[in-house]
Design a protein around this motif. Structure first.
Motif, mmCIF file in Angstrom:
data_model
loop_
_atom_site.group_PDB
_atom_site.id
_atom_site.type_symbol
_atom_site.label_atom_id
_atom_site.label_comp_id
_atom_site.label_asym_id
_atom_site.label_seq_id
_atom_site.Cartn_x
_atom_site.Cartn_y
_atom_site.Cartn_z
ATOM 1 N N TYR A 77 0.830 -1.209 0.000
ATOM 2 C CA TYR A 77 0.000 0.000 0.000
ATOM 3 C C TYR A 77 0.862 1.256 0.000
ATOM 4 N N LEU A 78 1.832 1.336 0.896
ATOM 5 C CA LEU A 78 2.637 2.551 1.050
ATOM 6 C C LEU A 78 3.577 2.787 -0.133
ATOM 7 N N ILE A 79 4.213 1.725 -0.614
ATOM 8 C CA ILE A 79 5.197 1.890 -1.689
ATOM 9 C C ILE A 79 4.512 2.274 -2.995
ATOM 10 N N THR A 80 3.395 1.638 -3.291
ATOM 11 C CA THR A 80 2.658 1.986 -4.515
ATOM 12 C C THR A 80 2.112 3.402 -4.428
ATOM 13 N N LYS A 81 1.622 3.759 -3.268
ATOM 14 C CA LYS A 81 1.119 5.115 -3.057
ATOM 15 C C LYS A 81 2.237 6.129 -3.242
ATOM 16 N N SER A 82 3.438 5.780 -2.772
ATOM 17 C CA SER A 82 4.581 6.675 -2.923
ATOM 18 C C SER A 82 4.909 6.900 -4.393
ATOM 19 N N TRP A 83 4.912 5.835 -5.182
ATOM 20 C CA TRP A 83 5.205 6.001 -6.600
ATOM 21 C C TRP A 83 4.130 6.807 -7.321
ATOM 22 N N LEU A 84 2.873 6.513 -7.026
ATOM 23 C CA LEU A 84 1.776 7.225 -7.688
ATOM 24 C C LEU A 84 1.796 8.714 -7.340
ATOM 25 N N ARG A 85 2.254 9.025 -6.133
ATOM 26 C CA ARG A 85 2.328 10.421 -5.716
ATOM 27 C C ARG A 85 3.515 11.133 -6.364
ATOM 28 N N SER A 86 4.638 10.411 -6.534
ATOM 29 C CA SER A 86 5.834 11.016 -7.109
ATOM 30 C C SER A 86 6.541 9.995 -7.995
ATOM 31 N N LEU A 238 -5.038 -1.625 -2.946
ATOM 32 C CA LEU A 238 -5.703 -0.685 -2.036
ATOM 33 C C LEU A 238 -5.309 0.749 -2.346
ATOM 34 N N SER A 239 -4.038 0.964 -2.669
ATOM 35 C CA SER A 239 -3.585 2.329 -2.951
ATOM 36 C C SER A 239 -4.234 2.873 -4.219
ATOM 37 N N LYS A 240 -4.542 1.980 -5.162
ATOM 38 C CA LYS A 240 -5.186 2.408 -6.403
ATOM 39 C C LYS A 240 -6.611 2.886 -6.178
ATOM 40 N N TYR A 241 -7.277 2.279 -5.215
ATOM 41 C CA TYR A 241 -8.695 2.568 -4.993
ATOM 42 C C TYR A 241 -8.968 3.186 -3.627
ATOM 43 N N GLU A 242 -7.930 3.763 -3.009
ATOM 44 C CA GLU A 242 -8.082 4.230 -1.640
ATOM 45 C C GLU A 242 -9.128 5.320 -1.476
ATOM 46 N N ASN A 243 -9.393 6.073 -2.538
ATOM 47 C CA ASN A 243 -10.396 7.137 -2.451
ATOM 48 C C ASN A 243 -11.804 6.645 -2.753
ATOM 49 N N LYS A 244 -11.935 5.368 -3.035
ATOM 50 C CA LYS A 244 -13.242 4.765 -3.280
ATOM 51 C C LYS A 244 -13.617 3.736 -2.222
ATOM 52 N N ILE A 245 -12.604 3.166 -1.560
ATOM 53 C CA ILE A 245 -12.859 2.123 -0.565
ATOM 54 C C ILE A 245 -13.313 2.752 0.739
#
Length: 373
Positions: A77-86, A238-245
């Motif tokens: 969750y955290l690593i994918t979120k980090s890449w998507l953010r930057s 989860l990081s891909k859909y965190e704003n929908k879950i």
């Protein structure tokens, strides 16, 4: 922060997972990861005290695997979120390397220069002979790339229930770093922005696990890779859909109930991987009390130092405490090492990462700025 202190928007409707990890809102993820590291200590207390686990297969599967699988789901969750953010290659590599390698290297050195000689002394041998042994050097050099190939040093640890291995926890770190590289590869290829890519990766790993490719190929490495990839990708989704879950205590409770039920399967991850990810990541987001929102993350230090500390305690003859007592004593003795690792190695490395990231952003901005003529 109690519920009365939460921003008004959080109380109007059920939170999403992304909202639970908003910057202005504290979370309990560091506390949760610390508990997972302690859970690993208690499981390792069985072999390190020479105690056979007397429970059934479902209980064994949960106790042996759940804490480490939880770590991988949270990392996904955290690593994918980090890449998507930057999504910047150099920044990603620098951040991941500084987070995992400096403390790991110091742990290897400490094991060669402190734990192994101390264990030799408890066994009635010559500590100086262990320090000056070529294996003290090869232990650090051979294992420096994260892939553990040497577990003992000059025949130590000796006279303990689990001989020949100073650290039986570090082997998982190579798999974690491989997961980081997989996210980097998908990100560079532009596939992380496409939902089907992660779903496809999860489906492929799930199918490979289901058909027992490990038994067909006869390569243990594949089975272990599938295990960690399954939970890591579940966290990445989860990081891909965190704003929908939507996030709720009831949902987390159902997720963990599903994990327990799945333990009766031959491989509980076939059903439980998404539930593990939602359960642990969701629990970390729901816990928002200030006292549980730890600013310092001691979990990594607990994880990498617990095993050698347990071996030292076993060398000192403290196995008689039993599994629970031994686990408690080992946890208490490891906490100071984890704190030292955080304050002296991990946090300075994190600050260095911050400075390097700022330089990389500045360099990127200068390169992309228009040239005035």
């Amino acid at each position: 922060m109690g519920i009365d202190a939460m921003p008004r928007g959080y109380r109007l409707r059920r939170m999403t997972l992304g909202e639970s990890y908003a910057k202005e809102r504290p979370n309990g993820l560091n506390a949760l990861r610390l508990l997972l590291a302690i859970g690993v200590i208690f499981w390792h207390s069985f072999p390190l005290t020479g105690t056979q686990f007397a429970g059934g297969e479902p209980a064994r599967q949960l106790l042996e695997n759940l804490c480490v699988d939880g770590f991988f789901a949270i990392s996904g969750y955290l690593i994918t979120k980090s890449w998507l953010r930057s999504p910047r290659v150099r920044m990603f590599i620098v951040a991941r390397t500084l987070r995992i390698l400096p403390a790991f290297w110091v742990c290897l050195i400490a094991t060669a220069l402190i734990f192994a000689p101390l264990g030799t002394w408890f066994a009635g041998g010559d500590p100086l002979r262990t320090i000056t042994s070529p294996e003290s050097i090869t232990y650090v050099v051979k294992n420096a790339g994260l892939w553990m190939v040497q577990f003992g040093i000059a025949g130590t640890p000796l006279n303990v229930p689990f001989e020949g291995a100073w650290n039986g926890s570090l082997w998982t770190l190579a798999y974690e770093f491989m997961c980081y590289l997989a996210i980097l590869a998908l990100g560079v290829a532009g596939l992380l922005r496409r939902s089907w890519a992660l779903w496809g990766a999860y489906a492929l790993v799930w199918i490979a696990t289901f058909v027992h490719l490990i038994e067909i190929a006869g390569i243990e490495l594949l089975g272990t890779s599938f295990r960690f990839a399954l939970t890591f990708i579940a966290g990445a989704l989860l990081s891909k859909y965190e704003n929908k879950i939507r996030l709720s205590w009831g949902g987390v409770a159902i997720a963990f109930a599903l994990v327990v039920a799945a333990a009766w399967l031959p491989n509980y991850l076939l059903l439980a991987a998404p539930a593990i990810a939602y359960g642990f990541v969701g629990l970390g987001g729901l816990v928002s009390h200030q006292r549980l929102a730890f600013r310092n993350d001691f979990s990594y230090g607990m994880y990498i130092y617990a095993f050698p500390m347990q071996q030292i305690l076993a060398s000192a003859g403290l196995s008689f405490f039993g599994v629970v007592g031994f686990g408690l004593v080992a946890s208490l003795f490891t906490i100071p090492l984890a704190m030292a690792s955080w304050f002296l190695i991990e946090r300075p490395a994190s600050r260095l990462n911050g400075r390097l990231q700022a330089r990389l952003r500045l360099s990127s901005t200068r390169k992309s700025a228009p040239v005035l003529v």
